[in-house]
Each structure stands twice: as structure tokens, then as C-alpha cells.
Enzyme design. Structure first.
Site, PDB file in Angstrom:
ATOM      1  N   LYS A  33       2.371  -3.431   7.194  1.00 58.34           N
ATOM      2  CA  LYS A  33       2.600  -3.437   5.818  1.00 58.34           C
ATOM      3  C   LYS A  33       3.988  -2.972   5.520  1.00 58.34           C
ATOM      4  CE  LYS A  33       0.266  -4.588   2.985  1.00 58.34           C
ATOM      5  NZ  LYS A  33      -0.412  -5.880   2.408  1.00 58.34           N
ATOM      6  N   THR A  64       0.771  -1.169   0.075  1.00 58.20           N
ATOM      7  CA  THR A  64       0.018  -0.001  -0.046  1.00 58.20           C
ATOM      8  C   THR A  64       0.780   1.204  -0.068  1.00 58.20           C
ATOM      9  OG1 THR A  64      -1.365   1.167   1.444  1.00 58.20           O
ATOM     10  CG2 THR A  64      -0.175  -0.282   2.532  1.00 58.20           C
ATOM     11  N   ASP A  65       0.391   2.246  -0.654  1.00 53.89           N
ATOM     12  CA  ASP A  65       0.848   3.701  -0.564  1.00 53.89           C
ATOM     13  C   ASP A  65       1.136   4.102   1.001  1.00 53.89           C
ATOM     14  OD1 ASP A  65      -1.675   4.416  -0.158  1.00 53.89           O
ATOM     15  OD2 ASP A  65      -1.979   5.696  -1.835  1.00 53.89           O
ATOM     16  N   GLU A  66       0.278   3.471   2.111  1.00 48.40           N
ATOM     17  CA  GLU A  66       0.345   4.148   3.243  1.00 48.40           C
ATOM     18  C   GLU A  66       1.633   3.889   3.992  1.00 48.40           C
ATOM     19  OE1 GLU A  66      -2.888   3.228   5.821  1.00 48.40           O
ATOM     20  OE2 GLU A  66      -4.322   3.444   4.090  1.00 48.40           O
ATOM     21  N   TYR A  79      -1.651  -0.680  11.173  1.00 46.84           N
ATOM     22  CA  TYR A  79      -1.682  -1.294   9.891  1.00 46.84           C
ATOM     23  C   TYR A  79      -0.588  -0.991   8.951  1.00 46.84           C
ATOM     24  CZ  TYR A  79      -3.146  -1.711   4.858  1.00 46.84           C
ATOM     25  OH  TYR A  79      -2.994  -1.767   3.704  1.00 46.84           O
TER      26      TYR A  79
END
Ligand code: NAD
Ligand code: TDX
Length: 336
Positions: free
Chosen positions: A156, A125-127, A152
Site C-alpha cells: 500500500k 491505510t494508516d498502516e 500488505y
């Protein structure tokens, strides 16, 4: 026949990818999914059994993973890793399954692909890059430093670091992708867009966290699928590719589009408690994927994809309605 093992293939994005594979390719798909609250058998129903097999199991189960990965010995076979705990709000209430599945689960898969010499694609994810200022002229690129904010996104990020280390230290043949916010069919009603659509369809109100100035960069799940397939086919081993469709919108803009498309007044929503540590803005520069691998999103605009998604939730009430009450009760308990 070429074989793919798809972890998390009964979840939102994984199941869209399985449909994409059945429609656009001739590969055989084995889905490995623990069938958590986020999974759905309905999302895989009706797919041809000679093309798609579901194995219910945990990516942390080393013996099961070893057996399934060991079966991927042919040319072009690969493991595509989507399985994760995926919801930020849940990670703030209980980070434990996030660390277990996202980090220990990815480690378990990496050890199996290392033993068996199998190609892997890791979906992220870009997060992991943290957030941007609203007026930051630079978007996230493959060179942006990792700075995750939530349990989260930290889990990741941890998984991504493991994949990169296994490539460098052990020569594992892996690629990685970091995608922006997805929307489309089969997304759980806990997430932003389905929550608002199904609130309106069930007579409730739209719930906006804080002021709604937070920006997300939206991509349809079908476009995410075509990007992952492109990376599997043409990506360079060891490389990371950012996936995005230039779909930046503030949450307030998205709320207003949903309200308008569903025949409600533009201010027909409630401001609710903000998410702790709420990332302000995500934005992806997908130049590398576009120029190096020739990928393009098929959806012309977010508005077009949103209309189709609203229609999908209108016609799939039987699927989402049984999940709705429990999700809303949990949000209400947090003032959201
Ligand atoms: P989801 O929560 O809808 O689905 C996750 C799936 O993984 C579920 O089917 C669940 O049962 C399965 N799963 C969870 N723990 C498991 C375990 N221990 N073993 C086996 N299966 C397990 O998630 P999603 O939104 O479809 O996201 C899929 C992937 O894409 C995740 O890796 C996520 O980080 C990534 N991603 C999501 C988005 C997004 O906008 N949703 C954006 C970028 C990247
Ligand atoms: O009711 C809501 N109201 C609201 O304003 C909900 C559920 C969310 N929001 C806001 C929070 C975010 O700014 O909407 C935005 C999107 O929220 P989520 O759907 O929870 O997504 P986000 O936290 O951005 O993370 C998503 O994109 C990246 C996925 O859930 C992740 O799995 C993915 O990695």
C-alpha cells in the site's frame, strides 16, 4: 449524469461506499472488481441497475482499465480506487498478489488517468506509517514518515508513492486518503471483529492474538464513505487526508465488548499465536480533514456501531456461513 468508476466496489468498504453514493448522491457508479474471495455480489444486490453497473475485471488489465477510465470524460467524473488485497495475515503467507494488485494495479490505473486526464481518489491505510508506542503522545498525521511493517502495508505504501509521484511528475489530478481500521456490514469473516462475532454465533470461541494489548483506531465504514465523498467534493488536488474517528481500543477491550454484547463471560476467549511483526498501535489525528474540509463522523461511539454490526451478522448468517469453515481451517493450520 456524473459518473464514478469505483474499483473494488464489491468488497467490504467499496460496497459500503457504493451504497452511500446511491443513498446520498445522484452519481452513476460503475464498479470494477475482480471478484476475488473477498468480493460479494450480495453486497451490491438490490441496488438500482440504472445507478450501479458491475464490470468483472482486473485493475491490472490495461486494455479494460483504459476503456473504462476513457469513459469518464464529464465534469465531476472520477475514479475512486479501493481495489486491493487487504488482509495482513494473507500477505504473510503469500505476498505475491499484494504486489501485483496493490502496486501494479495502481500503476495501471495511474497510467490510464494520466492518458485521459481523469480525476482520481486513491484509498489507502494508516498502516503505511508503521506503528506507535502505546504511550506515544503523537498520533499519525499527514507529515508522519512512511515505515510499513508487513508485505500488505509495504504494497500500500508503494502504491501511495506512485500516486504522489504521478501527481508531481505528470500533473495527475489525484487526492489520497489514509484511513484507520474499518468495521461494519459486509466485512469478510477473516478480519478481527467479524471473525469473533461469527465464532460466537457459530458456537466457537473468540481468538485473540498474543496478549491483546495491540491498539487499533476503529471507524465505521459509513464514516469512511462520507469522508471519501467529502474529499472528492472539496479536497485539494495532490493532498493527502488522514481519516479517523478517535476510536482507539486495545484488541482485548474489543474482545470484552463483543463478549459482553453477546451475553458471554469476559474471559471467554483463547489466546492464540501472535502475528509475526504485529504492529502495536495505530492512531489517527484527522484534524486536517475536519478543519479544512469540515468532515465529522456520524457515529457517536464505537460501542454504538459495534452493537449494530453484531446485529447485522446475526441477521446475515446466509452470507457469512459458507465462508466460515475455510477461513477457520486456514487459521487453525497456523495455530490461530
Ligand atoms: P476487501 O478485501 O474487503 O475488498 C477488496 C476488493 O477489491 C474485493 O472486492 C476484491 O475482489 C477487489 N480486488 C482485489 N484485487 C483486485 C484486482 N486485481 N482487480 C479488481 N478488483 C480487485 O478490502 P477492504 O477492507 O474493503 O479495503 C478496501 C480498501 O480500503 C483497500 O484499498 C484497503 O487497503 C483500504 N483500507 C482498508 C481498511 C480496513 O480496515 N479494511 C482501512 C483503511 C484502508
Ligand atoms: O482473530 C484475530 N485475532 C486478533 O487478535 C484476528 C483476525 C486479528 N487479531 C488482531 C490483529 C490486529 O491487531 O486484531 C487486530 C485487527 O486485525 P485485522 O482485522 O486483521 O486488521 P489489521 O491487521 O489491523 O488491518 C486492517 O486495518 C487496516 C485491515 O485489514 C487493513 O486492510 C487496513 O489497511
Amino acid at each position: 449524469m456524473r459518473r464514478l468508476l469505483v474499483t473494488g466496489g464489491a468488497g467490504f468498504i467499496g460496497s459500503n461506499f457504493v451504497h452511500y453514493l446511491v443513498e446520498q448522491t445522484d452519481v452513476h457508479v460503475t464498479v470494477l472488481d475482480k471478484m476475488t474471495y473477498a468480493a460479494s455480489r450480495e453486497a451490491l444486490a438490490g441496488l438500482p441497475p440504472e445507478r450501479v453497473e458491475l464490470v468483472v475485471g482486473d485493475i491490472c488489465d490495461a486494455a479494460l482499465v483504459d476503456e473504462l477510465v476513457g469513459g469518464l470524460s464529464g465534469e465531476g467524473d472520477a475514479l475512486v480506487h479501493y481495489a486491493a488485497e487487504s488482509h495482513n495475515d494473507n500477505s504473510l503467507n503469500d505476498p505475491s498478489p499484494f504486489v501485483q494488485t496493490n502496486i501494479v494495479g495502481t500503476f495501471t490505473l495511474l497510467e490510464a488517468v494520466r492518458r485521459h486526464g481523469v480525476r482520481m481518489h486513491h484509498v489507502s491505510t494508516d498502516e503505511v506509517y508503521g506503528d506507535l508506542e502505546l504511550d506515544d503522545p503523537e498520533r499519525f498525521t499527514e507529515a508522519t514518515a512512511y515505515a510499513p511493517s508487513s508485505p500488505y502495508s509495504a504494497s500500500k505504501a508503494g502504491a501511495d508513492h506512485l500516486v504522489r509521484a504521478w501527481v508531481r511528475s505528470f500533473g495527475v489530478a489525484a487526492t489520497l486518503s489514509n484511513c484507520s481500521n474499518n468495521y461494519g456490514p459486509w466485512q469478510h469473516v477473516e478480519k478481527f471483529i467479524p471473525r469473533q462475532i461469527t465464532n460466537l454465533l457459530s458456537g466457537g470461541r473468540v481468538k485473540l492474538y498474543g496478549s491483546g494489548q495491540n491498539v487499533r483506531d476503529w471507524i465505521h465504514a459509513d464514516d469512511h464513505s462520507s469522508a471519501v465523498w467529502t474529499i472528492l467534493e472539496k479536497g485539494r488536488i495532490g493532498q493527502t487526508y488522514l481519516i479517523g474517528a478517535d476510536g482507539e481500543k486495545s484488541n482485548l477491550e474489543v474482545v470484552r465488548l463483543i463478549l459482553e454484547a453477546m451475553g458471554h463471560a469476559p474471559d471467554d476467549f483463547d489466546h492464540v499465536n501472535d502475528r509475526p511483526g504485529h504492529d502495536l498501535r495505530y492512531a489517527i489525528d484527522s484534524t486536517k480533514l475536519r478543519t479544512e474540509l469540515g468532515w465529522r463522523p456520524a457515529y457517536g461511539s464505537f460501542e454504538e456501531g459495534l452493537e449494530r454490526t453484531i446485529e447485522w451478522y446475526r441477521t446475515h448468517q446466509d452470507w457469512w456461513a459458507p465462508k466460515k469453515a475455510a477461513v477457520e481451517a486456514a487459521y487453525a493450520a497456523q495455530g490461530q
